[in-house]
Write a protein that holds these residues in place. Structure first.
Motif, mmCIF file in Angstrom:
data_model
loop_
_atom_site.group_PDB
_atom_site.id
_atom_site.type_symbol
_atom_site.label_atom_id
_atom_site.label_comp_id
_atom_site.label_asym_id
_atom_site.label_seq_id
_atom_site.Cartn_x
_atom_site.Cartn_y
_atom_site.Cartn_z
ATOM 1 N N THR A 94 27.244 52.222 3.939
ATOM 2 C CA THR A 94 26.269 52.752 4.891
ATOM 3 C C THR A 94 24.855 52.413 4.433
ATOM 4 N N ASP A 100 25.676 60.830 8.679
ATOM 5 C CA ASP A 100 26.407 60.255 7.558
ATOM 6 C C ASP A 100 25.408 59.486 6.695
ATOM 7 N N THR A 101 25.178 59.965 5.487
ATOM 8 C CA THR A 101 24.109 59.373 4.674
ATOM 9 C C THR A 101 24.641 58.356 3.671
ATOM 10 N N THR A 147 31.813 57.999 5.150
ATOM 11 C CA THR A 147 31.862 57.286 6.420
ATOM 12 C C THR A 147 33.277 57.306 6.998
HETATM 13 MG MG MG Z 1 29.068 55.465 3.984
#
Ligand code: MG
Ligand code: GDP
Lengths: 203, 754
Positions: A39, A62-63, A21
């Motif tokens: 996240t 973004d996982t 992230t």
């Molecule tokens: Mg993240």
């Protein structure tokens, strides 16, 4: 119609806490976020860059790294043009998990996907994985390799710009979107059927 | 004088002298006029000067006045300065007096409080006692001691009162705590609330909130356990049996929401705003414990873990090793999937409710700034880090796995059970597959999770683009059996057998039917895909209610995957059409068009009249083409049929062009050819809704050239005379076509400027 020539999907994967992230925020917003939460699921961001006077729209996914988000994040592999696999150079376990991540990528991503291994947090003093070890690993699995620091903004711009440039190069040489029945298409705009000797090209 | 001097010869004539004289007179007049105006101003100027001289002494007076005024102002300002400083002093003095008064009041009240608290305690009037303690706690004890010292040089009585009151406060605190606990034990809500209100008077806000929260938690727990017990006892025939755990967890969430709804005003009134986060955090822990219990029972009774494991294994082994017997029927998952999404959705709504309530409370109770920011992050960490959220994320993960299995297996089933019904262009699987896909995506929407919907959309795209397209392609790959001579017959046989409801046609007949049906399947799927994409773009936001702009773009981006599906379907259609072109169209059309060569286009007037009556070549061709198209007209979707006509047209025109180049023409032959092209265009136009004229552009232009009277007539159509006509023939093409006219001289053609 939006003003861009190419659109590429870039997906970041890797253990939770390695700095995915932060890398994305650094690139898209130019900042190092202080104490943001982990996240949840998948975050989505867009940045348009310019290379050789061509506008390139990067869709960045973004996982979340944790196991319980896997069925969400896996669903994004197939349509990705580039996959960034991130580990933390100061944290051995995040490096040790790379083979697991590669297995996931093998299973779900297109065989043509551009794969980049990133060792993040090089600003830290307590490095556990020497650069050559990461580079070796990348080479063995035919991936690009880059070390970054989201905190110090080191190599972050370069990471994404090189991916964009490479994908543009591939797209121009028509290498990018091929259809073969074993691996799914990664782009519907130019599909080639390699079957029965007759080809048709979509536009 | 310059004008005079220059022309000296002017003065030699009397006319000249006269004109110079006249000029001089005019100049004199002008100068006189000027002088007069100046003189007339003299008197005016003099008057002004007189005025100024008269005013001059006054200036002196004004100057001294101004000086005086300035002095006065300075004086006044100093005075004001003095006055205001006095006022300031007065103000300070007054505030001292009021402080003094306050202290005297405090001292007096101190006595009252220390007497009163004893009495109140004795009378068990806890509110009164607490009020005394509260009054005491609001005093500045250090200052009071000092004052007592200053005034009486003795602070013993004050110190005594202090220790007495401290003691009373501690005692009261203990008593209230004990009474509160007793009230909780006796489940005496009125007393619970009574003592809850006393804590803040004693400066025991945190204590009060913690105790009250645990009281609320114990109430929640009792209700939750009771509800779970009822759930477990529910008869399987009950109409809520399939969603009983979703119902139970919903009751838990609603219970917590109600607790907050009811008690928030009480907390806000007696503890002030900004305190809800503390209470909500406690309630969340209870919620975590109770939801865990419910989910554990749910998982056990619905065999969730076993099913997930089974499906995981099945997916991992890629369907190879599993025997069909131990394969889970997707239909069996239907109810479970529904319950999973309801549960997730309820948890999502509950978390949103808590977030909104606590945020509002913080906005009122905590001034914006670092403190509030920190509390907001604490709230987010509390919610996102809660066990409930983790479990719900796991639940969603299981749901997505099972939903994928459901979708994939149901689609497989639809493919296996595929059937062609009479009168339908497509087979049953198209409707079935898109029904399944839509159902799954819709169901994902009822989980209230955008990530969930997006994942199911992604999975659906993968399924359609790879598996489903492969099914279509596999059928088309089997090819379209040729054998034209049998075709008409084969079709009638096939159609009668279909009409009789029995598909007993021969293998190749059936293969042909399947080929066309699957070509139609691909076409219908393209349309379904577009519809699906468009309708989901409206539907999903209306189900998820609160979506940010970023989330909308995220959804759109996932839905664009359906665009890739449509492109893949288009490739499948192209693949099938290419087969028809190679196997069916090309081998038939070419020989028909070749007969052009056997018909002379060197015609006498008599030949021409005969020819015009029959048009043997083109009428035959049209008849053959119509026969060929007729075989497909009823069996293809409109769009596929139009594509076929377009392909056919391309073949006919391309081949006809080749044949024409091999022929020779005279003027009448050219005229006939022009008519033939027109007849073809008009037939093909009548058979399709697409425009085919463009495909005939080159042939039409060739006919124009072959139909010219003279070589030079081309200039009427070429270059600046071309009008709306866009030439598809190059100058070289035109010259080549002209050479086909036996009556055109090659010298003339060479001489043409194009
Ligand atoms: Mg993240
Ligand atoms: N020193 C250092 N810390 C980083 C860097 N990138 C991320 N972090 C820290 O690593 C933690 C996890 O980062 P995050 O981006 O949330 O990781 P993610 O789970 O992979 O998305 C945070 O505390 C960041 O501050 C970096 O380049 N250097």
């Amino acid at each position: 119609m939006e003003d861009y020539k190419f659109l590429f999907k870039v997906v970041l994967v890797g253990n939770a806490g390695v700095g995915k992230t932060c890398l994305v925020r650094r690139f898209t917003q130019g900042l190092f976020p202080p104490g943001q939460g982990a996240t949840i699921g998948v975050d989505f961001m867009i940045k348009t860059v310019e290379i050789d006077n061509e506008k390139i729209k990067l869709q960045i996914w973004d996982t979340a790294g944790q196991e319980r988000f896997r069925s969400i994040t896996q669903s994004y592999y197939r349509s990705a043009h580039a996959l960034i696999l991130v580990y933390d150079i100061s944290c051995q376990p995040t490096f040790d998990c790379l083979p697991d991540w590669l297995r996931e990528i093998e299973e779900y991503a297109s065989s043509k996907v551009l794969r980049v291994l990133v060792g993040n947090k090089i600003d830290r003093e307590d490095r556990e994985i020497p650069a050559h070890v990461g580079e070796d690993f990348a080479q063995r699995h035919s991936m690009y390799y880059l070390e970054t620091s989201a905190k110090e903004a080191e190599n972050v711009e370069r990471l994404f710009m090189e991916i964009a440039a490479e994908l543009m190069e591939q797209a121009r040489s028509k290498e990018l979107p091929r259809y073969d029945s074993n691996s799914p298409t990664i782009n519907g705009r130019t599909t080639v059927i390699g079957d029965g000797g007759c080809c048709s090209r979509m536009s | 004088m310059a004008s005079l001097g220059k022309n000296e010869d002017v003065l030699c004539t009397s006319d000249g002298i006269e004109s110079v004289y006249n000029k001089l007179v005019a100049q004199e007049e002008e100068i006189n006029n000027g002088l007069e105006t100046l003189l007339s101003r003299q008197c005016h100027l003099e008057a002004k000067l007189r005025g100024i001289t008269k005013v001059l002494p006054n200036l002196q007076i004004v100057h001294s006045d101004a000086q005086q005024l300035a002095e006065m102002i300075t004086f006044t300002s100093t005075l004001a300065e003095n006055v205001s400083s006095k006022v300031r002093q007065l103000d300070i003095a007054r505030s001292r007096v009021s402080e003094c008064q306050q202290r005297v009041h405090d001292l007096l009240d101190l006595q009252l409080c220390s007497d009163g608290v004893q009495t109140a305690l004795r009378n068990e009037d806890f509110e009164k006692a607490a009020a005394h303690v509260h009054r005491f706690l609001s005093m500045d004890q250090h200052l009071l001691k000092q004052t007592a010292d200053d005034v009486a040089e003795d602070c013993t009585s004050v110190t005594n009162s202090f220790s007495l009151l401290h003691e009373a406060a501690t005692q009261l605190g203990a008593v209230v705590t004990q009474k509160f606990d007793e009230a909780v034990h006796a489940d005496d809500l009125a007393s619970v609330e009574r003592f809850f209100k006393i804590f803040p008077l004693l400066g025991m806000q945190d204590e009060g909130l913690v105790r009250f929260s645990s009281y609320l938690c114990s109430k929640l727990k009792d209700t939750a356990l009771k509800n779970l017990r009822l759930a477990l006892e529910t008869n399987t025939s009950d109409k809520r049996a399939n969603v009983i755990y979703a119902d139970t967890i919903t009751l838990l969430f609603e219970g917590i929401a109600r607790v907050i709804e009811i008690h928030q005003p009480l907390i806000e009134t007696y503890y002030g705003p900004g305190r809800l986060l503390t209470v909500a955090s406690y309630l969340q822990r209870e919620c975590d414990r109770q939801s865990k219990r419910i989910l554990a029972e749910f998982s056990k009774c619905r065999h969730l873990e076993k099913i997930v494991q089974q499906v995981n294994e099945y997916m991992r082994t890629n369907n190879v090793y599993s025997k069909p017997t131990d394969k889970l029927d997707p239909k069996e998952l239907d109810l479970l999937l529904g319950e999973l999404t309801i549960m997730h959705s309820r948890a999502e709504l509950y978390v949103r409710f808590i977030r909104r309530r606590v945020m509002n409370d913080l906005e009122i109770g905590v001034p914006s700034g670092d403190t509030r920011t920190a509390l907001v992050s604490e709230l987010e960490a509390m919610l996102n880090g809660s066990e409930l959220c983790h479990r719900m994320q796991e639940l969603l993960s299981s749901y997505l796995l099972l939903e994928r299995y459901f979708m994939e297996e149901s689609v497989k089933k639809a493919v296996v059970m595929d059937s062609v019904e009479e009168g339908s262009h497509t087979s049953s699987m198209v409707d079935d597959v898109f029904f399944i896909v839509r159902k799954c995506i819709r169901r994902a929407g009822t989980s209230s999770s955008l990530d969930g919907v997006c994942a199911v959309i992604n999975n659906a795209c993968a399924l359609l683009e790879t598996d489903f397209c492969e099914v279509l392609r596999r059928q088309l790959r089997q090819g379209y059996p040729s054998g034209y001579l049998d075709l008409t017959q084969a079709y009638s046989v096939l159609h009668t057998s279909i009409q009789q409801g029995r598909l007993q046609a021969s293998d190749s007949e059936q293969a042909r039917l399947m080929f066309l049906t699957y070509l139609n399947n691909a076409d219908a799927s393209t349309e379904y895909t577009d519809t699906l994409r468009r309708s989901l773009m409206d539907e999903v936001p209306s189900v998820l209610t609160t979506m940010s702009e970023n989330e909308r773009v995220k959804l759109e981006s996932c839905l664009s995957g359906l665009g890739s599906v449509a492109a893949s379907l288009k490739a499948v259609i192209d693949y099938g059409m290419e087969q028809l072109r190679v196997i069916v169209i090309k081998p038939r059309v070419n020989p028909w068009v070749d007969t052009f060569l056997s018909v002379s286009h060197q015609l006498s007037e008599e030949d021409f009249a005969n020819y015009e009556a029959n048009e043997p070549f083109v009428q035959n061709l049209i008849m053959n083409l119509d026969g060929l198209l007729g075989l497909f007209r009823g069996s293809l979707t409109t769009s596929n049929y139009d594509t076929l006509v377009s392909i056919l047209t391309a073949e006919v025109t391309a081949h006809l062009e080749k044949v024409v180049i091999k022929s020779t023409f005279n003027r009448l032959g050219g005229l006939v050819f022009d008519k033939e092209v027109r007849a073809l265009v008009s037939y093909l136009t009548s058979t399709t809704s697409w425009s085919i004229r463009d495909k005939f552009a080159r042939l039409t232009q060739m006919a124009t050239v072959l139909n010219l009277e003279r070589v030079t007539e081309i200039s009427d159509y070429w270059g600046s005379n071309s009008g709306p006509l866009t030439w598809r023939l190059t100058p070289a093409d035109i010259r080549q076509v002209m050479t086909l006219r036996t009556d055109f001289r090659s010298d003339d053609i060479k001489r043409l400027k194009l």
